[in-house]
Motif scaffolding. Structure first.
Motif, short mmCIF file in Angstrom:
data_model
loop_
_atom_site.label_atom_id
_atom_site.label_comp_id
_atom_site.label_asym_id
_atom_site.label_seq_id
_atom_site.Cartn_x
_atom_site.Cartn_y
_atom_site.Cartn_z
N LEU A 190 -20.97 -11.96 -11.46
CA LEU A 190 -21.23 -12.08 -10.02
C LEU A 190 -20.75 -13.43 -9.42
CD1 LEU A 190 -25.15 -11.17 -10.50
CD2 LEU A 190 -23.36 -9.77 -9.56
N LEU A 191 -20.82 -14.40 -10.16
CA LEU A 191 -20.18 -15.52 -9.65
C LEU A 191 -18.68 -15.45 -9.28
CD1 LEU A 191 -21.96 -18.07 -12.44
CD2 LEU A 191 -22.45 -17.89 -9.97
N ASP A 192 -17.94 -15.00 -10.47
CA ASP A 192 -16.51 -14.86 -10.20
C ASP A 192 -16.32 -13.86 -9.05
OD1 ASP A 192 -15.75 -16.71 -12.12
OD2 ASP A 192 -15.48 -15.17 -13.74
N ALA A 193 -17.00 -12.91 -8.89
CA ALA A 193 -16.81 -11.99 -7.70
C ALA A 193 -17.13 -12.74 -6.11
CB ALA A 193 -18.01 -10.76 -7.88
N GLU A 194 -18.07 -13.57 -6.28
CA GLU A 194 -18.41 -14.13 -5.09
C GLU A 194 -17.21 -14.98 -4.62
OE1 GLU A 194 -20.26 -15.16 -1.42
OE2 GLU A 194 -20.37 -13.39 -2.80
N TRP A 195 -16.69 -15.77 -5.72
CA TRP A 195 -15.68 -16.74 -5.69
C TRP A 195 -14.10 -16.00 -5.01
CZ3 TRP A 195 -14.08 -21.56 -5.63
CH2 TRP A 195 -12.56 -21.88 -5.89
N ASP A 196 -14.03 -14.88 -5.77
CA ASP A 196 -12.84 -13.97 -5.28
C ASP A 196 -12.99 -13.29 -3.91
OD1 ASP A 196 -11.84 -14.43 -7.67
OD2 ASP A 196 -12.52 -12.26 -8.37
N ARG A 197 -14.33 -13.01 -3.60
CA ARG A 197 -14.65 -12.53 -1.96
C ARG A 197 -14.39 -13.70 -1.06
NH1 ARG A 197 -18.25 -12.20 1.91
NH2 ARG A 197 -19.69 -14.01 1.04
N ARG A 198 -14.79 -14.74 -1.54
CA ARG A 198 -14.64 -15.87 -0.35
C ARG A 198 -13.20 -16.65 -0.54
NH1 ARG A 198 -19.42 -19.45 0.73
NH2 ARG A 198 -21.23 -18.02 0.76
N TYR A 199 -12.66 -16.90 -1.82
CA TYR A 199 -11.66 -17.55 -2.02
C TYR A 199 -10.44 -16.90 -2.79
CZ TYR A 199 -15.06 -20.94 -0.40
OH TYR A 199 -16.07 -21.59 0.08
N GLY A 200 -10.47 -15.71 -3.10
CA GLY A 200 -9.45 -15.09 -3.86
C GLY A 200 -8.38 -14.73 -3.07
N GLU A 201 -7.22 -14.10 -3.71
CA GLU A 201 -6.00 -13.63 -3.02
C GLU A 201 -6.34 -13.09 -1.66
OE1 GLU A 201 -2.25 -11.66 -4.67
OE2 GLU A 201 -2.86 -13.23 -6.15
N ASP A 202 -7.30 -11.94 -1.82
CA ASP A 202 -7.62 -10.90 -0.79
C ASP A 202 -8.92 -11.60 0.10
OD1 ASP A 202 -5.40 -9.66 -0.92
OD2 ASP A 202 -6.35 -8.39 -2.43
N GLY A 203 -9.55 -12.95 -0.23
CA GLY A 203 -10.75 -13.30 0.17
C GLY A 203 -10.69 -13.73 1.60
N VAL A 204 -11.79 -13.91 2.31
CA VAL A 204 -11.98 -14.38 3.42
C VAL A 204 -11.32 -15.62 3.79
CG1 VAL A 204 -13.84 -15.29 5.24
CG2 VAL A 204 -14.42 -13.57 3.39
N VAL A 205 -11.30 -16.59 2.88
CA VAL A 205 -10.19 -17.85 3.00
C VAL A 205 -9.35 -17.96 1.70
CG1 VAL A 205 -10.14 -20.38 3.59
CG2 VAL A 205 -12.04 -18.73 4.43
N PRO A 206 -8.42 -17.29 1.65
CA PRO A 206 -7.68 -17.32 0.43
C PRO A 206 -7.02 -18.43 0.06
CG PRO A 206 -6.62 -15.53 1.90
CD PRO A 206 -7.64 -16.28 2.68
N HIS A 207 -7.62 -18.92 -1.23
CA HIS A 207 -7.12 -20.24 -1.78
C HIS A 207 -7.53 -21.24 -0.96
CE1 HIS A 207 -4.78 -17.65 -4.39
NE2 HIS A 207 -4.04 -17.19 -3.25
N GLY A 208 -8.75 -21.43 -0.13
CA GLY A 208 -9.47 -22.34 0.57
C GLY A 208 -10.47 -23.02 0.27
N ALA A 209 -10.81 -23.11 -1.14
CA ALA A 209 -11.94 -23.85 -1.49
C ALA A 209 -11.34 -25.27 -1.54
CB ALA A 209 -12.31 -23.24 -2.93
N HIS A 210 -12.37 -26.17 -1.20
CA HIS A 210 -12.25 -27.58 -1.33
C HIS A 210 -13.01 -28.23 -2.39
CE1 HIS A 210 -9.39 -27.38 2.22
NE2 HIS A 210 -10.44 -26.62 2.79
#
Length: 191
Positions: A50-70
């Motif tokens: 669940l944690l990894d899926a939420e990360w991917d949904r937000r910041y994964g390659e096809d996420g809302v903000v790809p590679h955008g986590a600070h």
């Protein structure tokens, strides 16, 4: 292992560090309702996908903000999740992780903006139709059950609204049901 149960082993490690921190900070150590420390750790590890899926949904390659986590996922999401959810489970063995996961991501990235759906999708009707379709086809179509087993299935209540709309369109090949607008309701009331 299907896509829905894949996770980064480091997620489990940092969730475990969080449990260790909770114990070091004096968390109760009687876990009878959870079948001991092993049961508590298993409940925590079960949340890694669940944690990894939420990360991917937000910041994964096809996420809302790809590679955008600070921020660093391991330190600001996985480890605090392990500590805080462990404490929640000790208090209530039936606790669910969903709201805590959302809260941790909000704390780590308060500027993240969820994509907006056009107003008016009847999400309750979408979920009901998808559920009915799945149950009907699982019971009558062995290939459907096989696809679910192989590809996994995330519970509808755990999917973001935009994903529900996309799934509905893919399954039924039509636009999802809309909620009546206020103007429509007023017209119907006047008639």
């Amino acid at each position: 292992m299907n896509d829905q149960t894949k996770f980064d082993p480091l997620t489990c490690a940092y969730v475990g560090y969080g449990l260790r921190q909770a114990i070091a900070n004096g968390m109760e150590t009687e876990y009878d309702a959870l079948c001991g420390e092993d049961g508590l750790m298993q409940r925590l590890v079960d949340c890694a996908p669940l944690l990894d899926a939420e990360w991917d949904r937000r910041y994964g390659e096809d996420g809302v903000v790809p590679h955008g986590a600070h921020f660093v996922f391991s330190y600001e999401i996985a480890e605090p999740f392990g500590e805080r959810f462990a404490k929640m489970l000790v208090e209530d063995a039936d606790a669910t992780p969903d709201e805590l996961i959302k809260q941790l991501f909000r704390e780590a990235d308060p500027e993240f903006v969820e994509p907006e759906l056009p107003p008016g999708f009847d999400l309750a009707a979408i979920k009901a139709e998808l559920t009915e379709y799945t149950v009907k086809h699982v019971l009558t179509d062995p290939d459907c059950l096989k696809r679910i087993c192989q590809n996994g299935f995330t519970a509808l209540d755990r999917r973001p609204d935009d994903e529900l709309v996309a799934l509905y369109r893919a399954v039924f090949d039509k636009e999802p049901p809309m909620t009546p607008s206020t103007a429509d309701a007023e017209l119907q009331a006047a008639a």
